[in-house]
Design an enzyme around this catalytic site. Structure first.
Site: not given
Ligand SMILES: Cc1cc2nc3c(=O)[nH]c(=O)nc-3n(C[C@H](O)[C@H](O)[C@H](O)COP(=O)(O)OP(=O)(O)OC[C@H]3O[C@@H](n4cnc5c(N)ncnc54)[C@H](O)[C@@H]3O)c2cc1C
Length: 285
Positions: A89, A122, A125, A204
Protein backbone atom coordinates in the site's frame (compact mmCIF):
# COMPACT_ATOMS: atom_id res chain seq x y z
CA UNK A 1 2.21 -41.69 -8.54
CA UNK A 2 5.42 -40.90 -10.46
CA UNK A 3 5.27 -37.59 -12.36
CA UNK A 4 5.78 -37.58 -16.14
CA UNK A 5 9.29 -36.33 -16.97
CA UNK A 6 9.50 -32.77 -18.27
CA UNK A 7 10.58 -32.83 -21.94
CA UNK A 8 14.00 -31.17 -22.20
CA UNK A 9 14.56 -28.36 -24.68
CA UNK A 10 17.94 -26.89 -25.52
CA UNK A 11 18.71 -23.94 -23.23
CA UNK A 12 18.46 -20.87 -25.39
CA UNK A 13 19.64 -18.20 -22.99
CA UNK A 14 17.01 -15.51 -22.53
CA UNK A 15 14.37 -16.12 -25.20
CA UNK A 16 14.12 -13.93 -28.27
CA UNK A 17 14.19 -10.30 -27.33
CA UNK A 18 11.38 -8.42 -29.07
CA UNK A 19 13.40 -5.24 -28.57
CA UNK A 20 15.54 -6.17 -31.57
CA UNK A 21 12.67 -5.31 -33.90
CA UNK A 22 11.38 -1.81 -34.50
CA UNK A 23 7.66 -2.31 -33.91
CA UNK A 24 6.48 1.24 -34.51
CA UNK A 25 4.89 1.54 -31.08
CA UNK A 26 5.62 4.27 -28.53
CA UNK A 27 5.34 4.56 -24.75
CA UNK A 28 5.86 8.03 -23.35
CA UNK A 29 5.71 9.03 -19.70
CA UNK A 30 3.40 12.07 -19.66
CA UNK A 31 3.45 12.60 -15.91
CA UNK A 32 5.41 13.08 -13.68
CA UNK A 33 8.63 14.65 -14.96
CA UNK A 34 12.07 14.10 -13.39
CA UNK A 35 11.81 17.18 -11.15
CA UNK A 36 8.51 16.09 -9.62
CA UNK A 37 9.75 12.54 -9.10
CA UNK A 38 12.97 13.75 -7.48
CA UNK A 39 11.27 16.33 -5.29
CA UNK A 40 8.11 14.49 -4.23
CA UNK A 41 7.81 10.83 -5.23
CA UNK A 42 10.51 9.25 -3.07
CA UNK A 43 9.61 11.56 -0.10
CA UNK A 44 5.91 10.62 -0.49
CA UNK A 45 6.58 6.88 -0.39
CA UNK A 46 9.10 7.40 2.41
CA UNK A 47 6.46 9.33 4.39
CA UNK A 48 3.95 6.50 3.92
CA UNK A 49 6.53 3.93 5.11
CA UNK A 50 7.96 6.01 7.98
CA UNK A 51 4.52 6.95 9.35
CA UNK A 52 4.02 3.28 10.24
CA UNK A 53 7.11 3.23 12.47
CA UNK A 54 7.32 6.75 13.87
CA UNK A 55 5.80 8.87 16.61
CA UNK A 56 6.16 11.87 14.31
CA UNK A 57 3.19 13.17 12.36
CA UNK A 58 3.30 12.48 8.62
CA UNK A 59 3.36 16.25 7.95
CA UNK A 60 6.68 16.51 9.79
CA UNK A 61 8.12 13.36 8.18
CA UNK A 62 7.24 14.72 4.74
CA UNK A 63 8.67 18.17 5.52
CA UNK A 64 11.98 16.66 6.63
CA UNK A 65 12.10 14.46 3.53
CA UNK A 66 11.43 17.21 0.97
CA UNK A 67 13.68 19.72 2.74
CA UNK A 68 16.68 17.39 2.50
CA UNK A 69 16.89 16.52 6.20
CA UNK A 70 16.79 12.80 5.43
CA UNK A 71 19.60 11.28 3.36
CA UNK A 72 18.26 9.97 0.00
CA UNK A 73 20.10 6.69 0.60
CA UNK A 74 18.30 6.08 3.88
CA UNK A 75 14.91 6.90 2.28
CA UNK A 76 15.71 4.44 -0.50
CA UNK A 77 16.83 1.77 1.98
CA UNK A 78 13.58 1.96 3.93
CA UNK A 79 11.48 1.94 0.75
CA UNK A 80 13.36 -1.08 -0.66
CA UNK A 81 12.91 -3.02 2.58
CA UNK A 82 9.21 -2.23 2.71
CA UNK A 83 8.63 -3.16 -0.95
CA UNK A 84 10.61 -6.39 -0.58
CA UNK A 85 8.51 -7.25 2.48
CA UNK A 86 5.37 -6.94 0.33
CA UNK A 87 3.84 -3.94 2.14
CA UNK A 88 2.43 -2.71 -1.14
CA UNK A 89 0.00 0.00 0.00
CA UNK A 90 2.97 2.34 0.59
CA UNK A 91 3.66 2.50 -3.14
CA UNK A 92 0.06 3.08 -4.14
CA UNK A 93 0.51 6.78 -3.28
CA UNK A 94 2.42 7.59 -6.46
CA UNK A 95 1.15 7.29 -10.02
CA UNK A 96 2.58 7.33 -13.53
CA UNK A 97 0.65 8.37 -16.66
CA UNK A 98 1.78 6.98 -20.04
CA UNK A 99 0.76 7.74 -23.61
CA UNK A 100 0.82 4.44 -25.49
CA UNK A 101 0.54 4.64 -29.26
CA UNK A 102 0.73 2.32 -32.24
CA UNK A 103 0.10 -0.86 -30.24
CA UNK A 104 -2.07 -3.57 -31.75
CA UNK A 105 -5.54 -4.45 -30.54
CA UNK A 106 -4.01 -7.84 -29.70
CA UNK A 107 -1.86 -6.05 -27.16
CA UNK A 108 -4.51 -3.68 -25.84
CA UNK A 109 -6.87 -6.58 -25.16
CA UNK A 110 -4.23 -8.14 -22.91
CA UNK A 111 -3.30 -4.85 -21.27
CA UNK A 112 -6.80 -3.86 -20.19
CA UNK A 113 -7.21 -7.18 -18.36
CA UNK A 114 -5.31 -5.51 -15.50
CA UNK A 115 -7.93 -4.13 -13.13
CA UNK A 116 -6.44 -3.11 -9.81
CA UNK A 117 -4.73 0.30 -9.49
CA UNK A 118 -4.77 1.14 -13.18
CA UNK A 119 -6.94 3.36 -15.42
CA UNK A 120 -7.21 3.26 -19.22
CA UNK A 121 -8.67 5.43 -21.94
CA UNK A 122 -8.53 4.03 -25.45
CA UNK A 123 -9.12 5.39 -28.94
CA UNK A 124 -12.69 4.53 -29.90
CA UNK A 125 -13.49 2.47 -32.99
CA UNK A 126 -17.04 3.81 -32.77
CA UNK A 127 -16.34 7.54 -32.82
CA UNK A 128 -13.17 7.62 -34.92
CA UNK A 129 -13.65 7.06 -38.65
CA UNK A 130 -10.31 5.63 -39.72
CA UNK A 131 -9.11 6.88 -43.11
CA UNK A 132 -5.88 4.93 -43.03
CA UNK A 133 -5.96 2.46 -40.15
CA UNK A 134 -2.43 1.20 -39.48
CA UNK A 135 -1.63 -2.42 -38.61
CA UNK A 136 1.13 -4.41 -36.90
CA UNK A 137 3.18 -6.97 -38.85
CA UNK A 138 4.68 -9.67 -36.58
CA UNK A 139 8.36 -10.41 -37.27
CA UNK A 140 7.69 -14.13 -37.79
CA UNK A 141 5.46 -13.21 -40.73
CA UNK A 142 7.64 -10.31 -41.99
CA UNK A 143 10.75 -12.53 -42.03
CA UNK A 144 9.00 -15.79 -42.94
CA UNK A 145 7.73 -17.34 -46.18
CA UNK A 146 7.28 -14.42 -48.64
CA UNK A 147 4.18 -16.00 -50.15
CA UNK A 148 2.49 -16.28 -46.74
CA UNK A 149 3.54 -12.72 -45.90
CA UNK A 150 1.92 -11.47 -49.13
CA UNK A 151 -1.27 -13.38 -48.33
CA UNK A 152 -1.28 -11.93 -44.80
CA UNK A 153 -0.85 -8.41 -46.16
CA UNK A 154 -3.52 -8.99 -48.79
CA UNK A 155 -5.96 -10.22 -46.12
CA UNK A 156 -5.28 -7.27 -43.81
CA UNK A 157 -5.45 -4.72 -46.63
CA UNK A 158 -8.64 -6.36 -47.88
CA UNK A 159 -10.26 -6.02 -44.45
CA UNK A 160 -9.31 -2.34 -44.22
CA UNK A 161 -10.51 -1.73 -47.79
CA UNK A 162 -13.87 -3.32 -47.00
CA UNK A 163 -14.12 -1.16 -43.86
CA UNK A 164 -13.80 1.96 -46.06
CA UNK A 165 -16.43 0.64 -48.49
CA UNK A 166 -18.85 -0.11 -45.64
CA UNK A 167 -18.46 3.44 -44.31
CA UNK A 168 -19.05 4.85 -47.79
CA UNK A 169 -22.19 2.75 -48.09
CA UNK A 170 -23.51 4.42 -44.92
CA UNK A 171 -22.79 1.60 -42.46
CA UNK A 172 -22.01 3.21 -39.08
CA UNK A 173 -18.41 3.03 -37.86
CA UNK A 174 -19.47 0.95 -34.86
CA UNK A 175 -20.58 -1.82 -37.27
CA UNK A 176 -17.98 -1.37 -40.02
CA UNK A 177 -15.25 -1.91 -37.40
CA UNK A 178 -16.28 -5.56 -37.09
CA UNK A 179 -13.97 -6.32 -40.04
CA UNK A 180 -10.89 -4.89 -38.33
CA UNK A 181 -8.20 -7.50 -37.66
CA UNK A 182 -6.43 -7.93 -34.31
CA UNK A 183 -3.41 -6.38 -36.04
CA UNK A 184 -5.11 -2.94 -36.11
CA UNK A 185 -3.12 -0.34 -34.19
CA UNK A 186 -4.63 1.71 -31.38
CA UNK A 187 -3.71 4.39 -28.82
CA UNK A 188 -4.29 4.53 -25.08
CA UNK A 189 -3.59 6.62 -22.01
CA UNK A 190 -2.73 4.52 -18.97
CA UNK A 191 -2.35 5.76 -15.41
CA UNK A 192 -1.10 3.32 -12.81
CA UNK A 193 0.15 3.44 -9.27
CA UNK A 194 3.60 2.02 -8.61
CA UNK A 195 2.30 -1.15 -6.96
CA UNK A 196 0.18 -2.05 -9.99
CA UNK A 197 3.02 -1.09 -12.34
CA UNK A 198 5.43 -3.44 -10.55
CA UNK A 199 2.83 -6.21 -10.67
CA UNK A 200 2.08 -5.71 -14.37
CA UNK A 201 5.78 -5.47 -15.23
CA UNK A 202 6.45 -8.68 -13.29
CA UNK A 203 4.00 -10.52 -15.55
CA UNK A 204 4.67 -8.72 -18.82
CA UNK A 205 8.48 -8.51 -18.71
CA UNK A 206 8.55 -12.27 -18.11
CA UNK A 207 9.88 -14.11 -21.16
CA UNK A 208 6.66 -16.17 -21.17
CA UNK A 209 4.67 -13.00 -22.01
CA UNK A 210 3.67 -12.28 -25.60
CA UNK A 211 6.45 -10.45 -27.52
CA UNK A 212 4.56 -7.24 -28.24
CA UNK A 213 3.36 -6.56 -24.70
CA UNK A 214 6.80 -7.54 -23.41
CA UNK A 215 8.32 -4.92 -25.69
CA UNK A 216 5.78 -2.36 -24.44
CA UNK A 217 6.82 -2.95 -20.84
CA UNK A 218 10.49 -2.66 -21.81
CA UNK A 219 9.65 0.80 -23.20
CA UNK A 220 7.66 1.66 -20.06
CA UNK A 221 10.55 0.56 -17.83
CA UNK A 222 12.90 2.73 -19.90
CA UNK A 223 10.62 5.74 -19.35
CA UNK A 224 10.46 5.22 -15.58
CA UNK A 225 14.23 4.71 -15.46
CA UNK A 226 14.72 8.04 -17.21
CA UNK A 227 13.00 9.89 -14.34
CA UNK A 228 14.17 7.60 -11.51
CA UNK A 229 16.64 4.73 -11.83
CA UNK A 230 15.74 3.83 -8.22
CA UNK A 231 12.00 3.40 -8.87
CA UNK A 232 12.67 1.92 -12.33
CA UNK A 233 14.79 -0.81 -10.74
CA UNK A 234 11.64 -2.38 -9.25
CA UNK A 235 10.24 -3.05 -12.73
CA UNK A 236 11.52 -6.54 -13.47
CA UNK A 237 10.23 -9.98 -14.47
CA UNK A 238 8.42 -11.48 -11.47
CA UNK A 239 11.10 -14.16 -11.01
CA UNK A 240 13.68 -11.51 -10.07
CA UNK A 241 12.14 -10.46 -6.72
CA UNK A 242 10.77 -13.99 -6.16
CA UNK A 243 14.18 -15.61 -6.65
CA UNK A 244 12.66 -18.46 -8.65
CA UNK A 245 10.50 -19.02 -11.72
CA UNK A 246 6.91 -20.14 -11.11
CA UNK A 247 5.88 -20.50 -14.78
CA UNK A 248 4.60 -24.00 -15.53
CA UNK A 249 5.89 -23.80 -19.11
CA UNK A 250 9.43 -23.14 -17.94
CA UNK A 251 9.86 -26.33 -15.94
CA UNK A 252 12.64 -27.26 -18.39
CA UNK A 253 14.35 -23.94 -17.54
CA UNK A 254 14.78 -22.94 -21.19
CA UNK A 255 14.57 -19.40 -19.82
CA UNK A 256 17.55 -19.26 -17.45
CA UNK A 257 16.89 -15.99 -15.59
CA UNK A 258 16.02 -17.86 -12.35
CA UNK A 259 15.77 -21.60 -11.49
CA UNK A 260 12.31 -23.14 -11.68
CA UNK A 261 10.59 -23.63 -8.32
CA UNK A 262 10.26 -27.40 -8.92
CA UNK A 263 14.06 -27.62 -9.14
CA UNK A 264 14.53 -25.35 -6.11
CA UNK A 265 12.18 -27.58 -4.07
CA UNK A 266 13.86 -30.74 -5.40
CA UNK A 267 17.28 -29.39 -4.34
CA UNK A 268 15.86 -28.52 -0.92
CA UNK A 269 14.34 -32.03 -0.54
CA UNK A 270 17.70 -33.57 -1.46
CA UNK A 271 19.43 -31.51 1.25
CA UNK A 272 16.73 -32.40 3.76
CA UNK A 273 17.05 -36.14 3.00
CA UNK A 274 20.86 -35.97 3.19
CA UNK A 275 20.61 -34.13 6.53
CA UNK A 276 18.12 -36.72 7.84
CA UNK A 277 20.36 -39.60 6.74
CA UNK A 278 23.32 -37.99 8.52
CA UNK A 279 21.11 -37.27 11.59
CA UNK A 280 21.84 -33.54 11.49
CA UNK A 281 19.72 -30.42 11.13
CA UNK A 282 19.18 -28.80 7.76
CA UNK A 283 21.67 -26.01 7.15
CA UNK A 284 19.98 -22.62 7.60
CA UNK A 285 21.50 -21.31 4.37
C1 LIG B 1 1.77 -14.90 -19.83
C2 LIG B 1 0.29 -14.65 -19.66
C3 LIG B 1 -0.63 -15.44 -20.30
C4 LIG B 1 -2.00 -15.21 -20.14
N1 LIG B 1 -2.88 -16.00 -20.81
C5 LIG B 1 -4.21 -15.79 -20.66
C6 LIG B 1 -5.17 -16.61 -21.34
O1 LIG B 1 -4.79 -17.51 -22.07
N2 LIG B 1 -6.47 -16.34 -21.18
C7 LIG B 1 -6.91 -15.34 -20.35
O2 LIG B 1 -8.11 -15.14 -20.22
N3 LIG B 1 -6.04 -14.54 -19.72
C8 LIG B 1 -4.71 -14.74 -19.83
N4 LIG B 1 -3.83 -13.92 -19.18
C9 LIG B 1 -4.35 -12.82 -18.36
C10 LIG B 1 -4.31 -13.14 -16.87
O3 LIG B 1 -5.09 -14.27 -16.56
C11 LIG B 1 -4.81 -11.94 -16.04
O4 LIG B 1 -6.16 -11.69 -16.33
C12 LIG B 1 -4.03 -10.68 -16.34
O5 LIG B 1 -2.65 -10.94 -16.34
C13 LIG B 1 -4.37 -9.62 -15.27
O6 LIG B 1 -3.60 -9.89 -14.12
P1 LIG B 1 -4.20 -9.95 -12.66
O7 LIG B 1 -5.28 -10.99 -12.56
O8 LIG B 1 -3.04 -10.11 -11.74
O9 LIG B 1 -4.99 -8.60 -12.51
P2 LIG B 1 -4.64 -7.16 -11.94
O10 LIG B 1 -5.81 -6.31 -12.17
O11 LIG B 1 -3.34 -6.68 -12.49
O12 LIG B 1 -4.60 -7.39 -10.40
C14 LIG B 1 -3.50 -7.24 -9.56
C15 LIG B 1 -3.70 -8.15 -8.36
O13 LIG B 1 -4.78 -7.65 -7.57
C16 LIG B 1 -5.51 -8.74 -7.04
N5 LIG B 1 -6.89 -8.67 -7.58
C17 LIG B 1 -7.33 -7.93 -8.63
N6 LIG B 1 -8.64 -8.09 -8.81
C18 LIG B 1 -9.04 -8.96 -7.87
C19 LIG B 1 -10.30 -9.56 -7.55
N7 LIG B 1 -11.39 -9.28 -8.25
N8 LIG B 1 -10.36 -10.41 -6.52
C20 LIG B 1 -9.26 -10.70 -5.79
N9 LIG B 1 -8.04 -10.19 -6.04
C21 LIG B 1 -7.93 -9.33 -7.08
C22 LIG B 1 -4.81 -10.01 -7.47
O14 LIG B 1 -3.87 -10.37 -6.48
C23 LIG B 1 -4.09 -9.57 -8.74
O15 LIG B 1 -2.96 -10.37 -9.05
C24 LIG B 1 -2.46 -14.14 -19.31
C25 LIG B 1 -1.50 -13.33 -18.66
C26 LIG B 1 -0.16 -13.57 -18.82
C27 LIG B 1 0.83 -12.68 -18.12
Amino acid sequence: MAQAPVPQRAKTAIPRNPGRHELGMKATLLFPNKEIVEQFYVPLVYTACRTCYSELEPQEIFRRAVEGEVAPASMQRLISNVIESGHGSTIEHIVFTFALSGVSRTLSHQLVRHRAGVAFDQQSQRYVKFKGAATMLPATIAEGDPELRDRYQHQVDGALGLYGELLEAGVPGEDARFVFPNATRTNLVMTTNLRALIHMSGLRLCTMAQWEIRRLFQLIRHEVFSVSPFLGSFLAPKCVPLGYCDEFNNRDEHCPIRPHKDNVLAAWAQQRDAAKAARRDLPVR
